[in-house]
Design an enzyme around this catalytic site. Structure first.
Site, PDB file in Angstrom:
ATOM      1  N   CYS A  47       0.812  -1.219   0.000  1.00  0.00           N
ATOM      2  CA  CYS A  47       0.000   0.000   0.000  1.00  0.00           C
ATOM      3  C   CYS A  47       0.845   1.268   0.000  1.00  0.00           C
ATOM      4  O   CYS A  47       0.299   2.373  -0.092  1.00  0.00           O
ATOM      5  CB  CYS A  47      -0.906   0.038   1.237  1.00  0.00           C
ATOM      6  SG  CYS A  47      -1.961  -1.398   1.484  1.00  0.00           S
TER       7      CYS A  47
ATOM      8  N   HIS B 223     -10.330  -3.715   4.453  1.00  0.00           N
ATOM      9  CA  HIS B 223     -11.058  -4.625   3.575  1.00  0.00           C
ATOM     10  C   HIS B 223     -12.473  -4.830   4.116  1.00  0.00           C
ATOM     11  O   HIS B 223     -13.023  -5.929   4.046  1.00  0.00           O
ATOM     12  CB  HIS B 223     -10.335  -5.971   3.475  1.00  0.00           C
ATOM     13  CG  HIS B 223      -9.086  -5.925   2.651  1.00  0.00           C
ATOM     14  ND1 HIS B 223      -8.355  -7.057   2.356  1.00  0.00           N
ATOM     15  CD2 HIS B 223      -8.435  -4.901   2.048  1.00  0.00           C
ATOM     16  CE1 HIS B 223      -7.307  -6.719   1.622  1.00  0.00           C
ATOM     17  NE2 HIS B 223      -7.332  -5.417   1.425  1.00  0.00           N
TER      18      HIS B 223
ATOM     19  N   GLU C  60     -27.375  11.341  10.256  1.00  0.00           N
ATOM     20  CA  GLU C  60     -26.642  12.101  11.261  1.00  0.00           C
ATOM     21  C   GLU C  60     -25.139  11.855  11.225  1.00  0.00           C
ATOM     22  O   GLU C  60     -24.334  12.777  11.407  1.00  0.00           O
ATOM     23  CB  GLU C  60     -27.189  11.770  12.653  1.00  0.00           C
ATOM     24  CG  GLU C  60     -26.566  12.562  13.795  1.00  0.00           C
ATOM     25  CD  GLU C  60     -26.961  14.035  13.807  1.00  0.00           C
ATOM     26  OE1 GLU C  60     -26.342  14.791  14.569  1.00  0.00           O
ATOM     27  OE2 GLU C  60     -27.870  14.430  13.041  1.00  0.00           O
TER      28      GLU C  60
ATOM     29  N   HIS D  42     -12.876  -4.673  -3.182  1.00  0.00           N
ATOM     30  CA  HIS D  42     -11.593  -4.696  -2.470  1.00  0.00           C
ATOM     31  C   HIS D  42     -11.700  -4.064  -1.085  1.00  0.00           C
ATOM     32  O   HIS D  42     -11.455  -4.717  -0.077  1.00  0.00           O
ATOM     33  CB  HIS D  42     -10.556  -3.966  -3.332  1.00  0.00           C
ATOM     34  CG  HIS D  42      -9.175  -3.952  -2.775  1.00  0.00           C
ATOM     35  ND1 HIS D  42      -8.046  -3.894  -3.576  1.00  0.00           N
ATOM     36  CD2 HIS D  42      -8.703  -3.950  -1.499  1.00  0.00           C
ATOM     37  CE1 HIS D  42      -6.963  -3.882  -2.815  1.00  0.00           C
ATOM     38  NE2 HIS D  42      -7.340  -3.904  -1.549  1.00  0.00           N
TER      39      HIS D  42
END
EC number: 4.2.1.109
Length: 249
Positions: A105, A124, A151, A207
């Protein structure tokens, strides 16, 4: 006592001092704690997901392919910031734990930090995945997730320096298509950021989601608010309730 030279990497002392602190808010301590919480919510099951925190000129990142609920501070990677996204070999790691892999990532986290974020979370979440599928079926692949008159929307920023969304506002979260490899999402993530400059999240179809905030606390609470809204949206859809209220109808 041995002097620690910050420029040394794994070939030297690996800069272990960067992840050693008694402060619970230190990124090396906070990332494992957050990952444990996220695991309990079903967000990082089976080694999925990740978390990264920027503190000054350092970026702290959870490793890839490990059980996120078991991460320890000494397993955290540290990058010098700014650093190139590509190629991976050009990234300025100043601490790399042995026998562990950097997070896939990483370039996506860097994209969030380039926008001024202090923390980026990747989950995930099943609810996030479900809303991407529902949006695709109802609006096609170009559609984004939209919801209003709930809200919990108040927990999401209106944009950088613009305060928080209100009850009557419509929250919009862009959706990008998944790729075979995590890093290949970077280009489409950055494109979504450009097209939705006020967004603090991007959904990835089939994903999960990337959520970022100015601080770890803000990223966490925004992620929680979004997951609440996604779960509610799935339940609303099951009862044929619209996500966006048309006040003029």
């Amino acid at each position: 006592m041995v002097d620690i030279k910050p420029e040394q990497t794994q070939e030297g002392n690996n800069n272990d001092h960067l992840v050693q602190s008694d402060d619970p808010e230190h990124p090396a301590n906070l990332i494992p704690e957050l990952c444990r919480k996220f695991y309990s919510l079903g967000w990082v099951t089976g080694t999925g997901g990740g978390t990264s925190i920027r503190r000054g000129e350092h970026i702290f990142i959870a490793p890839s392919g490990v059980q996120k609920e078991l991460i320890k501070p000494n397993e955290i990677f540290v990058l010098s910031y700014p650093t190139p996204k590509y190629p991976p070999s050009a990234r300025k790691y100043i601490r790399k734990p042995s026998a562990l892999n950097p997070s896939a990532c990483t370039p996506l986290f860097l994209a969030a930090f380039d926008r001024g974020a202090g923390c980026c979370i990747h989950t995930h979440s099943q609810w996030a995945v479900m809303v991407t599928l529902l949006v695709e079926r109802e609006k096609g692949k170009s559609g984004c997730f939209e919801i209003s008159n709930i809200e919990q929307i108040k927990g999401i920023p209106r944009g950088k320096g613009k305060g928080m969304l209100g009850f009557f506002d419509t929250l919009k979260i862009p959706i990008i298509e998944n790729t075979a490899f995590e890093e290949d999402l970077t280009e489409s993530l950055e494109k979504a950021m450009e097209e939705y400059p006020d967004t603090y999240a991007v959904l990835v179809r089939r994903h999960g989601i990337y959520v970022w905030g100015d601080t770890p606390a803000k990223a966490k609470t925004q992620c929680e608010s979004l997951d609440y809204l996604f779960q509610l949206a799935v339940q609303m859809h099951a009862h044929s309730l619209p996500w966006v209220v048309n006040e003029s109808a």
